[in-house]
Write a protein that holds these residues in place. Structure first.
Motif, PDB file in Angstrom:
ATOM      1  N   ALA A  63      -5.253 -57.656 -21.833  1.00 25.69           N
ATOM      2  CA  ALA A  63      -4.544 -56.983 -22.925  1.00 25.69           C
ATOM      3  C   ALA A  63      -3.307 -56.260 -22.396  1.00 25.69           C
ATOM      4  O   ALA A  63      -2.244 -56.308 -23.015  1.00 25.69           O
ATOM      5  CB  ALA A  63      -5.471 -56.006 -23.633  1.00 25.69           C
ATOM      6  N   GLN A  64      -3.450 -55.612 -21.249  1.00 25.30           N
ATOM      7  CA  GLN A  64      -2.294 -54.920 -20.664  1.00 25.30           C
ATOM      8  C   GLN A  64      -1.192 -55.900 -20.291  1.00 25.30           C
ATOM      9  O   GLN A  64      -0.015 -55.625 -20.508  1.00 25.30           O
ATOM     10  CB  GLN A  64      -2.730 -54.120 -19.433  1.00 25.30           C
ATOM     11  CG  GLN A  64      -3.562 -52.905 -19.779  1.00 25.30           C
ATOM     12  CD  GLN A  64      -4.151 -52.226 -18.556  1.00 25.30           C
ATOM     13  OE1 GLN A  64      -4.252 -52.802 -17.489  1.00 25.30           O
ATOM     14  NE2 GLN A  64      -4.566 -50.977 -18.726  1.00 25.30           N
ATOM     15  N   TRP A  67       0.527 -57.139 -23.569  1.00 23.41           N
ATOM     16  CA  TRP A  67       1.410 -56.157 -24.181  1.00 23.41           C
ATOM     17  C   TRP A  67       2.565 -55.764 -23.274  1.00 23.41           C
ATOM     18  O   TRP A  67       3.552 -55.177 -23.725  1.00 23.41           O
ATOM     19  CB  TRP A  67       0.622 -54.928 -24.625  1.00 23.41           C
ATOM     20  CG  TRP A  67      -0.232 -55.289 -25.800  1.00 23.41           C
ATOM     21  CD1 TRP A  67      -1.575 -55.473 -25.801  1.00 23.41           C
ATOM     22  CD2 TRP A  67       0.205 -55.583 -27.128  1.00 23.41           C
ATOM     23  NE1 TRP A  67      -2.010 -55.848 -27.052  1.00 23.41           N
ATOM     24  CE2 TRP A  67      -0.928 -55.924 -27.886  1.00 23.41           C
ATOM     25  CE3 TRP A  67       1.447 -55.582 -27.758  1.00 23.41           C
ATOM     26  CZ2 TRP A  67      -0.868 -56.258 -29.236  1.00 23.41           C
ATOM     27  CZ3 TRP A  67       1.506 -55.927 -29.097  1.00 23.41           C
ATOM     28  CH2 TRP A  67       0.363 -56.254 -29.825  1.00 23.41           C
ATOM     29  N   ALA A  72       6.272 -59.054 -26.377  1.00 19.40           N
ATOM     30  CA  ALA A  72       5.245 -58.262 -27.048  1.00 19.40           C
ATOM     31  C   ALA A  72       5.837 -57.046 -27.745  1.00 19.40           C
ATOM     32  O   ALA A  72       5.215 -56.475 -28.625  1.00 19.40           O
ATOM     33  CB  ALA A  72       4.188 -57.817 -26.041  1.00 19.40           C
ATOM     34  N   GLN A  73       7.037 -56.660 -27.365  1.00 19.67           N
ATOM     35  CA  GLN A  73       7.664 -55.489 -27.976  1.00 19.67           C
ATOM     36  C   GLN A  73       7.863 -55.686 -29.478  1.00 19.67           C
ATOM     37  O   GLN A  73       7.789 -54.730 -30.236  1.00 19.67           O
ATOM     38  CB  GLN A  73       9.008 -55.187 -27.303  1.00 19.67           C
ATOM     39  CG  GLN A  73       8.907 -54.908 -25.825  1.00 19.67           C
ATOM     40  CD  GLN A  73       8.029 -53.707 -25.512  1.00 19.67           C
ATOM     41  OE1 GLN A  73       8.032 -52.729 -26.246  1.00 19.67           O
ATOM     42  NE2 GLN A  73       7.274 -53.792 -24.439  1.00 19.67           N
ATOM     43  N   ARG A  75       5.957 -57.605 -31.364  1.00 22.29           N
ATOM     44  CA  ARG A  75       4.689 -57.897 -32.024  1.00 22.29           C
ATOM     45  C   ARG A  75       4.108 -56.627 -32.623  1.00 22.29           C
ATOM     46  O   ARG A  75       4.193 -55.555 -32.073  1.00 22.29           O
ATOM     47  CB  ARG A  75       3.678 -58.477 -31.029  1.00 22.29           C
ATOM     48  CG  ARG A  75       4.091 -59.799 -30.483  1.00 22.29           C
ATOM     49  CD  ARG A  75       3.005 -60.301 -29.561  1.00 22.29           C
ATOM     50  NE  ARG A  75       3.484 -61.499 -28.901  1.00 22.29           N
ATOM     51  CZ  ARG A  75       3.162 -61.855 -27.685  1.00 22.29           C
ATOM     52  NH1 ARG A  75       2.346 -61.115 -26.973  1.00 22.29           N
ATOM     53  NH2 ARG A  75       3.628 -62.949 -27.163  1.00 22.29           N
ATOM     54  N   LYS A  76       3.497 -56.802 -33.744  1.00 24.64           N
ATOM     55  CA  LYS A  76       2.828 -55.676 -34.397  1.00 24.64           C
ATOM     56  C   LYS A  76       1.350 -56.047 -34.538  1.00 24.64           C
ATOM     57  O   LYS A  76       1.035 -57.199 -34.825  1.00 24.64           O
ATOM     58  CB  LYS A  76       3.439 -55.408 -35.770  1.00 24.64           C
ATOM     59  CG  LYS A  76       4.857 -54.941 -35.700  1.00 24.64           C
ATOM     60  CD  LYS A  76       5.394 -54.693 -37.084  1.00 24.64           C
ATOM     61  CE  LYS A  76       6.847 -54.278 -36.989  1.00 24.64           C
ATOM     62  NZ  LYS A  76       7.465 -54.156 -38.289  1.00 24.64           N
ATOM     63  N   PRO A  77       0.458 -55.099 -34.349  1.00 23.42           N
ATOM     64  CA  PRO A  77      -0.955 -55.394 -34.546  1.00 23.42           C
ATOM     65  C   PRO A  77      -1.187 -55.988 -35.923  1.00 23.42           C
ATOM     66  O   PRO A  77      -0.626 -55.521 -36.917  1.00 23.42           O
ATOM     67  CB  PRO A  77      -1.632 -54.039 -34.412  1.00 23.42           C
ATOM     68  CG  PRO A  77      -0.676 -53.235 -33.579  1.00 23.42           C
ATOM     69  CD  PRO A  77       0.699 -53.737 -33.966  1.00 23.42           C
TER      70      PRO A  77
END
Length: 82
Positions: A63-64, A67, A72-73, A75-77
């Motif tokens: 996950a780290q 992100w 990934a910046q 991307r939104k959950p």
């Protein structure tokens, strides 16, 4: 989840589930202490706890890494990735 048996000679009914709950700090403090004490002398429960720790660590690292990727910046959950 059923409680951890109080007897140090008795394994939990579901060793893997209990080990996962122990690693994720989801056991009651008394149950965690019983499982930890039991695992000192039980290879099967100790192995299950070690495997659960390794799995949790691997998921956290993945996950780290995900992100940390530049893309990934944006991307939104909850958003769909294509």
């Amino acid at each position: 989840m059923p409680g951890v048996p109080l007897s140090p000679n008795t394994c939990p009914a579901d060793i893997e589930e209990t080990a996962e709950a122990y690693v994720m700090n989801r056991l009651l403090p008394a149950d965690a202490l019983h499982f930890e004490t039991h695992s000192i002398g039980c290879r099967q429960c100790a192995t299950a706890a070690t495997e659960a720790k390794c799995f949790a660590r691997a998921v956290k690292q993945a996950a780290q890494m995900l992100w940390a990727e530049p893309s990934a910046q944006s991307r939104k959950p909850g958003s769909h990735w294509h």
